[in-house]
Motif scaffolding. Structure first.
Motif, mmCIF file in Angstrom:
data_model
loop_
_atom_site.group_PDB
_atom_site.id
_atom_site.type_symbol
_atom_site.label_atom_id
_atom_site.label_comp_id
_atom_site.label_asym_id
_atom_site.label_seq_id
_atom_site.Cartn_x
_atom_site.Cartn_y
_atom_site.Cartn_z
ATOM 1 N N LEU A 50 78.384 23.146 46.351
ATOM 2 C CA LEU A 50 77.166 23.598 45.679
ATOM 3 C C LEU A 50 76.695 22.643 44.590
ATOM 4 O O LEU A 50 75.575 22.788 44.088
ATOM 5 C CB LEU A 50 77.385 24.994 45.096
ATOM 6 N N ALA A 51 77.512 21.668 44.232
ATOM 7 C CA ALA A 51 77.178 20.764 43.128
ATOM 8 C C ALA A 51 76.106 19.741 43.475
ATOM 9 O O ALA A 51 75.463 19.204 42.584
ATOM 10 C CB ALA A 51 78.441 20.037 42.651
ATOM 11 N N ASP A 52 75.901 19.467 44.759
ATOM 12 C CA ASP A 52 74.951 18.426 45.171
ATOM 13 C C ASP A 52 74.039 18.987 46.250
ATOM 14 O O ASP A 52 74.512 19.399 47.307
ATOM 15 C CB ASP A 52 75.722 17.220 45.705
ATOM 16 N N PRO A 53 72.726 19.000 46.008
ATOM 17 C CA PRO A 53 71.799 19.541 47.015
ATOM 18 C C PRO A 53 71.919 18.872 48.385
ATOM 19 O O PRO A 53 71.638 19.492 49.398
ATOM 20 C CB PRO A 53 70.416 19.283 46.410
ATOM 21 N N ALA A 54 72.368 17.632 48.437
ATOM 22 C CA ALA A 54 72.520 16.948 49.732
ATOM 23 C C ALA A 54 73.611 17.586 50.584
ATOM 24 O O ALA A 54 73.685 17.347 51.776
ATOM 25 C CB ALA A 54 72.836 15.470 49.514
ATOM 26 N N ARG A 55 74.449 18.394 49.976
ATOM 27 C CA ARG A 55 75.540 19.047 50.716
ATOM 28 C C ARG A 55 75.151 20.411 51.246
ATOM 29 O O ARG A 55 75.947 21.075 51.902
ATOM 30 C CB ARG A 55 76.761 19.194 49.807
ATOM 31 N N HIS A 56 73.962 20.875 50.959
ATOM 32 C CA HIS A 56 73.533 22.204 51.381
ATOM 33 C C HIS A 56 73.044 22.153 52.819
ATOM 34 O O HIS A 56 71.862 22.181 53.107
ATOM 35 C CB HIS A 56 72.429 22.736 50.473
ATOM 36 N N LEU A 57 73.954 22.101 53.721
ATOM 37 C CA LEU A 57 73.636 21.998 55.148
ATOM 38 C C LEU A 57 73.945 23.334 55.804
ATOM 39 O O LEU A 57 75.082 23.613 56.169
ATOM 40 C CB LEU A 57 74.456 20.877 55.794
ATOM 41 N N PRO A 90 76.000 13.805 51.682
ATOM 42 C CA PRO A 90 76.552 14.778 52.627
ATOM 43 C C PRO A 90 77.919 14.431 53.202
ATOM 44 O O PRO A 90 78.609 15.303 53.718
ATOM 45 C CB PRO A 90 75.497 14.839 53.730
ATOM 46 N N ALA A 91 78.357 13.182 53.133
ATOM 47 C CA ALA A 91 79.635 12.805 53.750
ATOM 48 C C ALA A 91 80.805 13.579 53.147
ATOM 49 O O ALA A 91 81.689 14.043 53.876
ATOM 50 C CB ALA A 91 79.869 11.305 53.627
ATOM 51 N N VAL A 92 80.810 13.729 51.834
ATOM 52 C CA VAL A 92 81.894 14.478 51.184
ATOM 53 C C VAL A 92 81.841 15.937 51.613
ATOM 54 O O VAL A 92 82.870 16.560 51.891
ATOM 55 C CB VAL A 92 81.822 14.336 49.649
ATOM 56 N N GLY A 93 80.635 16.467 51.695
ATOM 57 C CA GLY A 93 80.484 17.852 52.148
ATOM 58 C C GLY A 93 81.009 18.052 53.553
ATOM 59 O O GLY A 93 81.708 19.028 53.840
ATOM 60 N N ARG A 94 80.705 17.115 54.440
ATOM 61 C CA ARG A 94 81.210 17.210 55.813
ATOM 62 C C ARG A 94 82.736 17.139 55.843
ATOM 63 O O ARG A 94 83.393 17.855 56.605
ATOM 64 C CB ARG A 94 80.598 16.126 56.687
ATOM 65 N N PHE A 95 83.301 16.272 54.993
ATOM 66 C CA PHE A 95 84.760 16.191 54.932
ATOM 67 C C PHE A 95 85.351 17.532 54.495
ATOM 68 O O PHE A 95 86.293 18.036 55.108
ATOM 69 C CB PHE A 95 85.217 15.081 53.979
ATOM 70 N N VAL A 96 84.796 18.097 53.443
ATOM 71 C CA VAL A 96 85.321 19.369 52.921
ATOM 72 C C VAL A 96 85.220 20.459 53.986
ATOM 73 O O VAL A 96 86.159 21.240 54.179
ATOM 74 C CB VAL A 96 84.596 19.774 51.623
ATOM 75 N N LEU A 97 84.115 20.493 54.697
ATOM 76 C CA LEU A 97 83.979 21.488 55.762
ATOM 77 C C LEU A 97 84.997 21.264 56.874
ATOM 78 O O LEU A 97 85.491 22.227 57.467
ATOM 79 C CB LEU A 97 82.558 21.466 56.319
ATOM 80 N N SER A 98 85.341 20.018 57.131
ATOM 81 C CA SER A 98 86.313 19.740 58.196
ATOM 82 C C SER A 98 87.721 20.211 57.831
ATOM 83 O O SER A 98 88.502 20.554 58.717
ATOM 84 C CB SER A 98 86.325 18.247 58.542
ATOM 85 N N VAL A 99 88.054 20.223 56.539
ATOM 86 C CA VAL A 99 89.390 20.652 56.126
ATOM 87 C C VAL A 99 89.424 22.108 55.656
ATOM 88 O O VAL A 99 90.486 22.627 55.327
ATOM 89 C CB VAL A 99 89.983 19.726 55.030
ATOM 90 N N TRP A 100 88.252 22.745 55.630
ATOM 91 C CA TRP A 100 88.155 24.120 55.119
ATOM 92 C C TRP A 100 89.224 25.057 55.692
ATOM 93 O O TRP A 100 89.857 25.791 54.927
ATOM 94 C CB TRP A 100 86.753 24.672 55.396
ATOM 95 N N ALA A 151 87.483 25.568 44.610
ATOM 96 C CA ALA A 151 87.065 24.225 44.190
ATOM 97 C C ALA A 151 86.144 23.600 45.232
ATOM 98 O O ALA A 151 85.187 22.895 44.887
ATOM 99 C CB ALA A 151 88.290 23.332 43.950
ATOM 100 N N ALA A 152 86.411 23.865 46.515
ATOM 101 C CA ALA A 152 85.569 23.321 47.579
ATOM 102 C C ALA A 152 84.161 23.907 47.521
ATOM 103 O O ALA A 152 83.174 23.187 47.707
ATOM 104 C CB ALA A 152 86.205 23.605 48.939
ATOM 105 N N THR A 189 93.278 20.889 44.592
ATOM 106 C CA THR A 189 92.179 21.336 43.726
ATOM 107 C C THR A 189 91.708 20.201 42.826
ATOM 108 O O THR A 189 90.502 19.981 42.667
ATOM 109 C CB THR A 189 92.628 22.553 42.900
ATOM 110 N N ALA A 190 92.642 19.471 42.256
ATOM 111 C CA ALA A 190 92.273 18.331 41.400
ATOM 112 C C ALA A 190 91.527 17.265 42.205
ATOM 113 O O ALA A 190 90.538 16.694 41.727
ATOM 114 C CB ALA A 190 93.514 17.740 40.747
ATOM 115 N N ALA A 191 91.976 17.012 43.421
ATOM 116 C CA ALA A 191 91.303 16.025 44.273
ATOM 117 C C ALA A 191 89.896 16.484 44.629
ATOM 118 O O ALA A 191 88.950 15.686 44.623
ATOM 119 C CB ALA A 191 92.125 15.768 45.529
ATOM 120 N N LEU A 192 89.728 17.762 44.915
ATOM 121 C CA LEU A 192 88.396 18.293 45.219
ATOM 122 C C LEU A 192 87.480 18.174 44.004
ATOM 123 O O LEU A 192 86.305 17.810 44.132
ATOM 124 C CB LEU A 192 88.494 19.746 45.677
ATOM 125 N N ARG A 193 87.994 18.461 42.846
ATOM 126 C CA ARG A 193 87.173 18.339 41.625
ATOM 127 C C ARG A 193 86.779 16.880 41.387
ATOM 128 O O ARG A 193 85.669 16.593 40.963
ATOM 129 C CB ARG A 193 87.918 18.914 40.434
#
Length: 91
Positions: free
Chosen positions: A60-67, A34-44, A54-55, A22-26
């Motif tokens: 939702l914190a960055d519009p570039a992640r709204h894929l 989008p790269a961070v978003g793709r990573f988070v989705l891969s480990v979901w 936290a994920a 959780t701390a690492a995700l924060r």
């Protein structure tokens, strides 16, 4: 931030306690794009309910992640509903 992002990503693994993940995700939320978003989705699928919260915040914190297509492919619709209900029906 890119070098640090790799360090944080290395902490988001099942063998780490939920609090560490959780701390690492924060911390990763500070990275943009989008790269961070793709990573988070891969480990979901491996994330605990607390880490998933936290994920979601991170995604939702960055519009570039709204894929939308990536979100659907990771089955987040079902998992987000589970988080909202506060239950986990996974086997």
């Amino acid at each position: 931030m890119e070098g640090r992002a790799d360090d944080y990503q290395a902490l988001i693994v099942p063998r780490e306690p939920e609090a560490v993940q959780t701390a690492a995700l924060r911390a990763l939320a500070a990275a943009r794009g989008p790269a961070v978003g793709r990573f988070v989705l891969s480990v979901w699928p491996t994330l605990t309910p607390g880490a998933r919260t936290a994920a979601v915040d991170l995604l939702l914190a960055d519009p570039a992640r709204h894929l939308a297509t990536d979100l659907r492919s990771a089955r987040l619709d079902r998992d987000l509903a589970t988080l909202q209900r506060g239950t986990d029906t996974r086997p």
